[in-house]
Design a protein around this motif. Structure first.
Motif, short mmCIF file in Angstrom:
data_model
loop_
_atom_site.label_atom_id
_atom_site.label_comp_id
_atom_site.label_asym_id
_atom_site.label_seq_id
_atom_site.Cartn_x
_atom_site.Cartn_y
_atom_site.Cartn_z
N ARG A 45 1.63 0.20 5.42
CA ARG A 45 1.94 0.98 4.03
C ARG A 45 2.18 2.16 3.96
NH1 ARG A 45 0.16 -4.28 3.86
NH2 ARG A 45 1.42 -5.88 3.49
N LYS A 46 0.81 2.65 3.99
CA LYS A 46 0.40 4.10 3.84
C LYS A 46 1.32 4.88 5.21
CE LYS A 46 -2.55 3.69 0.59
NZ LYS A 46 -2.34 3.42 -0.96
N LEU A 47 1.52 4.45 6.40
CA LEU A 47 2.12 5.14 7.05
C LEU A 47 4.06 5.27 7.03
CD1 LEU A 47 2.14 6.50 10.39
CD2 LEU A 47 2.86 4.61 11.03
N VAL A 48 4.24 3.92 6.67
CA VAL A 48 5.50 4.43 6.18
C VAL A 48 6.25 4.98 4.65
CG1 VAL A 48 7.64 2.52 5.10
CG2 VAL A 48 6.18 2.03 6.97
N GLU A 49 4.95 5.39 4.16
CA GLU A 49 4.95 6.01 3.16
C GLU A 49 4.61 7.60 3.07
OE1 GLU A 49 1.96 4.26 0.07
OE2 GLU A 49 3.14 2.82 0.43
N CYS A 50 4.63 8.14 4.23
CA CYS A 50 3.84 9.55 4.74
C CYS A 50 5.01 10.40 4.85
CB CYS A 50 3.33 9.63 5.46
SG CYS A 50 3.13 11.29 6.44
N PRO A 51 5.22 11.37 4.21
CA PRO A 51 6.61 11.93 3.42
C PRO A 51 6.84 12.82 5.56
CG PRO A 51 5.09 12.88 2.48
CD PRO A 51 4.18 12.11 2.68
N TYR A 52 5.58 13.16 6.13
CA TYR A 52 5.31 14.03 6.92
C TYR A 52 6.49 13.17 8.11
CZ TYR A 52 2.57 16.33 4.66
OH TYR A 52 1.86 17.52 3.55
N ILE A 53 6.16 11.69 8.12
CA ILE A 53 6.70 11.18 8.71
C ILE A 53 8.00 10.52 9.45
CG2 ILE A 53 5.98 8.40 9.95
CD1 ILE A 53 3.94 10.18 10.55
N ASP A 54 8.70 10.77 10.11
CA ASP A 54 10.97 10.68 9.81
C ASP A 54 10.77 9.12 10.84
OD1 ASP A 54 11.16 13.14 8.96
OD2 ASP A 54 10.48 13.63 10.87
N ALA A 55 9.74 9.15 11.55
CA ALA A 55 10.42 7.92 12.47
C ALA A 55 9.30 6.75 12.85
CB ALA A 55 11.18 7.86 13.50
N LEU A 56 9.48 5.93 13.30
CA LEU A 56 8.45 4.98 13.73
C LEU A 56 8.79 3.76 14.64
CD1 LEU A 56 7.78 4.85 9.92
CD2 LEU A 56 6.89 2.54 10.57
N ALA A 57 7.61 3.75 15.37
CA ALA A 57 7.90 2.92 16.50
C ALA A 57 6.56 1.61 16.46
CB ALA A 57 7.43 3.39 18.46
N ILE A 58 7.73 0.72 16.01
CA ILE A 58 6.84 -0.67 15.40
C ILE A 58 6.60 -1.59 16.98
CG2 ILE A 58 7.10 -2.64 14.16
CD1 ILE A 58 9.16 -0.74 12.91
N ALA A 59 4.95 -1.12 17.32
CA ALA A 59 4.77 -2.62 18.27
C ALA A 59 3.22 -3.69 18.00
CB ALA A 59 3.94 -1.86 19.59
N LEU A 60 4.90 -4.57 17.40
CA LEU A 60 4.13 -5.39 16.50
C LEU A 60 4.75 -6.61 17.34
CD1 LEU A 60 4.18 -4.56 12.96
CD2 LEU A 60 1.97 -4.66 14.68
N PRO A 61 3.99 -8.30 16.83
CA PRO A 61 5.05 -9.38 17.68
C PRO A 61 6.01 -9.18 16.52
CG PRO A 61 2.58 -9.56 17.20
CD PRO A 61 2.58 -8.19 16.63
N PRO A 62 7.37 -10.62 17.03
CA PRO A 62 8.56 -10.20 16.32
C PRO A 62 8.35 -11.22 15.07
CG PRO A 62 8.32 -11.28 18.47
CD PRO A 62 7.01 -10.73 17.89
N VAL A 63 7.39 -11.78 15.05
CA VAL A 63 7.00 -12.26 13.22
C VAL A 63 6.64 -11.48 12.25
CG1 VAL A 63 4.27 -13.14 13.51
CG2 VAL A 63 5.93 -14.88 12.14
N LEU A 64 5.85 -10.64 12.86
CA LEU A 64 5.62 -9.04 11.94
C LEU A 64 6.83 -8.08 12.02
CD1 LEU A 64 1.95 -9.31 12.62
CD2 LEU A 64 2.56 -10.32 10.82
N GLN A 65 6.85 -7.68 12.86
CA GLN A 65 8.10 -6.66 12.80
C GLN A 65 9.15 -6.84 11.71
OE1 GLN A 65 9.62 -4.74 16.40
NE2 GLN A 65 11.16 -6.27 15.98
N PRO A 66 10.06 -7.63 10.78
CA PRO A 66 10.81 -7.69 10.07
C PRO A 66 10.57 -6.81 8.79
CG PRO A 66 11.01 -9.65 10.91
CD PRO A 66 9.38 -9.46 11.51
N GLN A 67 9.13 -7.62 8.40
CA GLN A 67 8.67 -6.23 6.92
C GLN A 67 8.03 -5.40 7.34
OE1 GLN A 67 4.42 -8.15 6.66
NE2 GLN A 67 4.48 -7.44 4.40
N VAL A 68 7.36 -4.71 8.76
CA VAL A 68 7.52 -3.15 8.72
C VAL A 68 8.79 -2.20 8.36
CG1 VAL A 68 6.30 -1.23 9.54
CG2 VAL A 68 5.21 -4.10 9.28
N ALA A 69 9.82 -3.32 9.50
CA ALA A 69 10.61 -2.88 9.50
C ALA A 69 11.31 -2.65 7.95
CB ALA A 69 11.65 -3.16 10.62
N MET A 70 11.92 -3.40 7.49
CA MET A 70 12.64 -3.30 6.55
C MET A 70 11.47 -2.12 5.32
SD MET A 70 15.04 -4.56 4.27
CE MET A 70 15.96 -6.02 5.63
#
Length: 318
Positions: free
Chosen positions: A21-46
């Motif tokens: 969550r801190k990574l998502v909130e970081c203003p210096y981050i423009d994009a994320l690579a989500i290397a998580l199992p499919p069951v966890l991916q939607p929450q982070v991607a959303m």
């Protein structure tokens, strides 16, 4: 947090986080690579999409059609793009195969047979984890045939119906299926027979054979590497025998897992897309939703014992 700090130090990364969550909130981050199992991916991607950050997602996009639809809706509403890790069109032999088909090298297409028989390390060693459970995004359909659905539509156009039967090894305590047999009908009228297994010791690997009224074409990789080792061969009616098509791909000379280089090609387009004003790089998050629709149809067909008809979206030509 300690693991993140150690990894950052070893790789010279200036910022690290112990909470996504801190990574998502970081203003210096423009994009994320989500290397998580499919069951966890939607929450982070959303969360990333709602924060206006582009996402590089694993396949499948989610473990349910509803979650996948919500992700696509969020991407459209925020006008942020996502890329999904469908790697087979990145392989030179597959690109050459598509050119051959597009040029009419086989004449009118009749049908195709897809065989993907291998033994995964997880099944060989009876490892416990999410890859053994369908509800968490594991099983042969989610992990392997998600790729197949994407490349089959990339080669032949939309799937319009599926009949599927899923199975697992006798006495296997896990919920995830280890095998699948299915019949697909394509929008162009051709049929495709599919059989896949992750418990096939000394299996023949990954083979796609396409039959036309003027010839036959085969893509085959007998190796344990999912990406390296593909050959392309074709035989037309006037040929005495099948001829191997000369295809060079730097992936085949890569010393490590071939998936690394294939994903690297996708990641390069993803990064280029961050600075471009045009359409998002393919395969995009809409492609991820399309595959999720096909996965959902497979599971419904297996549960009901019936053929499932699949609507063709407006952005896919029949």
């Amino acid at each position: 947090m300690k693991k993140a700090a150690k990894a950052a130090e070893l790789n010279g990364v200036p910022r690290y986080f112990g909470d996504w969550r801190k990574l998502v909130e970081c203003p210096y981050i423009d994009a994320l690579a989500i290397a998580l199992p499919p069951v966890l991916q939607p929450q982070v991607a959303m969360a990333a999409l709602r924060a206006g950050k582009a996402v590089f997602c694993e396949k499948p996009l989610a473990t349910s059609l509803q979650e996948a639809r919500e992700l696509v809706s969020a991407a459209h509403s925020t006008k942020v793009f996502g890329t999904v890790d469908f790697i087979f069109p990145e392989i030179a032999a597959w690109q050459e195969a598509r050119c051959f088909l597009d040029e009419g090298g086989l004449g009118a297409l009749r049908h195709a047979v897809l065989v993907w028989h291998m033994e995964t390390d997880g099944n060989r060693m009876s490892l416990e984890g999410w890859k053994n459970h369908t509800a968490e995004g594991g099983g042969v359909v989610n992990m392997f045939l998600s790729h197949s659905f994407h490349y089959l539509e990339w080669l032949f156009g939309p799937v319009t119906s599926v009949s599927a039967s899923l199975f697992k090894t006798p006495n296997d305590p896990h919920s995830g299926e280890t095998g699948a047999v299915m019949a697909l009908t394509m929008g162009n009228g051709m049929a495709i027979a599919v059989t896949a297994s992750t418990v096939s010791f000394d299996g023949e690997g990954h083979r796609l054979t396409v039959y036309g009224d003027e010839g036959t074409m085969t893509l085959h990789n007998p190796t344990a590497d999912y990406v390296k080792g593909f050959t392309l061969s074709a035989r037309r009616r006037e040929d005495d025998e099948a001829r191997r098509q000369p295809v060079f791909d730097a992936i085949d000379e890569f010393e490590k897992d071939g998936r690394i280089m294939a994903v690297g090609r996708l990641a390069s387009r993803f990064l280029d897309g961050l600075a471009a004003d045009g359409p998002p790089p393919k395969p995009d998050i809409d492609d991820g939703l399309r595959v999720q629709i096909l996965l959902d149809a497979v599971f419904r067909s297996n549960e009901t014992g019936r053929r499932i008809d699949i609507p063709v979206p407006d952005n896919i030509s029949a």
